[in-house]
Design a protein around this motif. Sequence first.
Motif, PDB file in Angstrom:
ATOM      1  N   ASN A   1       0.830  -1.204   0.000  1.00  0.00           N
ATOM      2  CA  ASN A   1       0.000   0.000   0.000  1.00  0.00           C
ATOM      3  C   ASN A   1       0.862   1.251   0.000  1.00  0.00           C
ATOM      4  N   ASP A   2       0.343   2.302  -0.648  1.00  0.00           N
ATOM      5  CA  ASP A   2       0.991   3.607  -0.634  1.00  0.00           C
ATOM      6  C   ASP A   2       0.625   4.311   0.675  1.00  0.00           C
ATOM      7  N   TYR A   3       0.673   5.645   0.703  1.00  0.00           N
ATOM      8  CA  TYR A   3       0.559   6.363   1.974  1.00  0.00           C
ATOM      9  C   TYR A   3      -0.871   6.521   2.490  1.00  0.00           C
ATOM     10  N   MET A   4      -1.880   6.403   1.652  1.00  0.00           N
ATOM     11  CA  MET A   4      -3.249   6.568   2.137  1.00  0.00           C
ATOM     12  C   MET A   4      -3.726   5.308   2.856  1.00  0.00           C
ATOM     13  N   PRO A   5      -4.157   5.412   4.118  1.00  0.00           N
ATOM     14  CA  PRO A   5      -4.713   4.236   4.793  1.00  0.00           C
ATOM     15  C   PRO A   5      -5.967   3.744   4.070  1.00  0.00           C
ATOM     16  N   VAL A   6      -6.113   2.432   3.973  1.00  0.00           N
ATOM     17  CA  VAL A   6      -7.259   1.880   3.259  1.00  0.00           C
ATOM     18  C   VAL A   6      -7.611   0.521   3.836  1.00  0.00           C
ATOM     19  N   VAL A   7      -8.901   0.213   3.857  1.00  0.00           N
ATOM     20  CA  VAL A   7      -9.387  -1.095   4.298  1.00  0.00           C
ATOM     21  C   VAL A   7      -9.768  -1.896   3.055  1.00  0.00           C
ATOM     22  N   PRO A   8      -9.135  -3.031   2.820  1.00  0.00           N
ATOM     23  CA  PRO A   8      -9.453  -3.806   1.609  1.00  0.00           C
ATOM     24  C   PRO A   8     -10.810  -4.492   1.703  1.00  0.00           C
ATOM     25  N   VAL A   9     -11.399  -4.695   0.541  1.00  0.00           N
ATOM     26  CA  VAL A   9     -12.610  -5.522   0.449  1.00  0.00           C
ATOM     27  C   VAL A   9     -12.158  -6.967   0.257  1.00  0.00           C
ATOM     28  N   ILE A  10     -12.669  -7.852   1.101  1.00  0.00           N
ATOM     29  CA  ILE A  10     -12.249  -9.254   1.096  1.00  0.00           C
ATOM     30  C   ILE A  10     -13.389 -10.109   0.557  1.00  0.00           C
ATOM     31  N   ALA A  11     -13.114 -10.845  -0.499  1.00  0.00           N
ATOM     32  CA  ALA A  11     -14.098 -11.765  -1.079  1.00  0.00           C
ATOM     33  C   ALA A  11     -13.604 -13.189  -0.849  1.00  0.00           C
ATOM     34  N   ALA A  12     -14.387 -13.984  -0.125  1.00  0.00           N
ATOM     35  CA  ALA A  12     -14.014 -15.373   0.177  1.00  0.00           C
ATOM     36  C   ALA A  12     -15.050 -16.312  -0.427  1.00  0.00           C
TER      37      ALA A  12
ATOM     38  N   VAL B   1      -0.824 -10.912   5.606  1.00  0.00           N
ATOM     39  CA  VAL B   1      -2.033 -11.542   6.141  1.00  0.00           C
ATOM     40  C   VAL B   1      -1.940 -13.040   5.892  1.00  0.00           C
ATOM     41  N   SER B   2      -2.044 -13.828   6.964  1.00  0.00           N
ATOM     42  CA  SER B   2      -2.056 -15.283   6.849  1.00  0.00           C
ATOM     43  C   SER B   2      -3.484 -15.743   6.566  1.00  0.00           C
ATOM     44  N   VAL B   3      -3.640 -16.561   5.533  1.00  0.00           N
ATOM     45  CA  VAL B   3      -4.958 -17.019   5.096  1.00  0.00           C
ATOM     46  C   VAL B   3      -5.032 -18.530   5.263  1.00  0.00           C
ATOM     47  N   THR B   4      -6.072 -19.004   5.964  1.00  0.00           N
ATOM     48  CA  THR B   4      -6.284 -20.437   6.151  1.00  0.00           C
ATOM     49  C   THR B   4      -7.697 -20.778   5.699  1.00  0.00           C
ATOM     50  N   GLY B   5      -7.797 -21.610   4.672  1.00  0.00           N
ATOM     51  CA  GLY B   5      -9.114 -21.976   4.173  1.00  0.00           C
ATOM     52  C   GLY B   5      -8.998 -22.860   2.950  1.00  0.00           C
ATOM     53  N   GLU B   6     -10.154 -23.276   2.432  1.00  0.00           N
ATOM     54  CA  GLU B   6     -10.197 -24.182   1.290  1.00  0.00           C
ATOM     55  C   GLU B   6     -10.510 -23.471  -0.019  1.00  0.00           C
ATOM     56  N   GLY B   7     -11.035 -22.272   0.070  1.00  0.00           N
ATOM     57  CA  GLY B   7     -11.457 -21.576  -1.144  1.00  0.00           C
ATOM     58  C   GLY B   7     -10.449 -20.541  -1.608  1.00  0.00           C
ATOM     59  N   THR B   8     -10.937 -19.585  -2.391  1.00  0.00           N
ATOM     60  CA  THR B   8     -10.112 -18.489  -2.904  1.00  0.00           C
ATOM     61  C   THR B   8     -10.460 -17.211  -2.149  1.00  0.00           C
ATOM     62  N   THR B   9      -9.438 -16.532  -1.671  1.00  0.00           N
ATOM     63  CA  THR B   9      -9.621 -15.280  -0.942  1.00  0.00           C
ATOM     64  C   THR B   9      -8.984 -14.152  -1.744  1.00  0.00           C
ATOM     65  N   THR B  10      -9.778 -13.126  -2.028  1.00  0.00           N
ATOM     66  CA  THR B  10      -9.310 -12.013  -2.851  1.00  0.00           C
ATOM     67  C   THR B  10      -9.402 -10.712  -2.068  1.00  0.00           C
ATOM     68  N   PHE B  11      -8.304  -9.964  -2.053  1.00  0.00           N
ATOM     69  CA  PHE B  11      -8.244  -8.656  -1.409  1.00  0.00           C
ATOM     70  C   PHE B  11      -8.233  -7.590  -2.515  1.00  0.00           C
ATOM     71  N   THR B  12      -9.163  -6.636  -2.447  1.00  0.00           N
ATOM     72  CA  THR B  12      -9.256  -5.571  -3.440  1.00  0.00           C
ATOM     73  C   THR B  12      -9.281  -4.226  -2.734  1.00  0.00           C
ATOM     74  N   TYR B  13      -8.418  -3.318  -3.168  1.00  0.00           N
ATOM     75  CA  TYR B  13      -8.386  -1.985  -2.555  1.00  0.00           C
ATOM     76  C   TYR B  13      -7.770  -0.998  -3.523  1.00  0.00           C
ATOM     77  N   ARG B  14      -8.076   0.277  -3.296  1.00  0.00           N
ATOM     78  CA  ARG B  14      -7.541   1.346  -4.131  1.00  0.00           C
ATOM     79  C   ARG B  14      -6.539   2.151  -3.317  1.00  0.00           C
ATOM     80  N   GLN B  15      -5.316   2.228  -3.827  1.00  0.00           N
ATOM     81  CA  GLN B  15      -4.281   2.981  -3.138  1.00  0.00           C
ATOM     82  C   GLN B  15      -4.398   4.474  -3.453  1.00  0.00           C
ATOM     83  N   GLY B  16      -3.730   5.268  -2.625  1.00  0.00           N
ATOM     84  CA  GLY B  16      -3.737   6.713  -2.836  1.00  0.00           C
ATOM     85  C   GLY B  16      -2.562   7.362  -2.149  1.00  0.00           C
ATOM     86  N   ARG B  17      -2.285   8.591  -2.526  1.00  0.00           N
ATOM     87  CA  ARG B  17      -1.215   9.361  -1.893  1.00  0.00           C
ATOM     88  C   ARG B  17      -1.515  10.843  -2.081  1.00  0.00           C
ATOM     89  N   LEU B  18      -0.796  11.668  -1.336  1.00  0.00           N
ATOM     90  CA  LEU B  18      -1.008  13.114  -1.442  1.00  0.00           C
ATOM     91  C   LEU B  18      -0.443  13.634  -2.769  1.00  0.00           C
TER      92      LEU B  18
END
Length: 216
Positions: free
Chosen positions: A150-161, A199-216
């Motif tokens: 991630n760049d300098y803007m704090p962001v919470v990713p969208v997690i699709a499991a 991030v440690s991921v434990t599971g049987e399926g596919t986990t996708t993290f999606t987020y948009r980065q930003g900076r000043l």
Amino acid sequence: MKPDALINGVSMLSLGWLRETVNFPTPQSQSNTITVPGRNSPIRFTEALGRVAYQPRSFDMTFSMLGDRADFDMLVSLVVNQFAGKLCRVTLTEDPTLYAVGTLEAAPTYDPLTGKGTLELSCTDGDAFLYYVEETVESISGSGTAVLVNDYMPVVPVIAATAETTLRWVIDGESFQKTVSAGTWEIPELELRHGDSTVSVTGEGTTTFTYRQGRL
């Protein structure tokens, strides 16, 4: 290549406007200080919430054209009817990977002696951060470790499991664990800072993290 600006994906050059100047100053921090009698330094609240918050970004762009008044009025109409008073995405050709967001206001002027028309587009309520055009997507199949850059803007990713998944991560020395079922989730505690977050991921399926980065 002539310098250009894209507003909501529309090229100002394609509308007949030549870009003359742009001004994208750095937004100022939201700062507050209290002077205490008898103390040699004030109490500063700029980082009272653990991070710096910023005031809205202001920016302006100036465009020009040559022609008669009828041509000028037509070109102004093309712009103001699409963008004036509306929340827009602005991208400069110098860095097409980033865009700004803000409400645009238009100020047209025309000089009949020279046949030159100018149009200033300005914004006073823009988002402080510039956003990346492309979202960042990181996928893990089954169990594994996701490195989220991630760049300098704090962001919470969208997690699709696609199946029940357990996530583990550490922020500022504090460990977190969260188990989610199949679906789409946002976990406020998983806020990405600048740099790499693991991030440690434990599971049987596919986990996708999606987020948009930003900076000043």
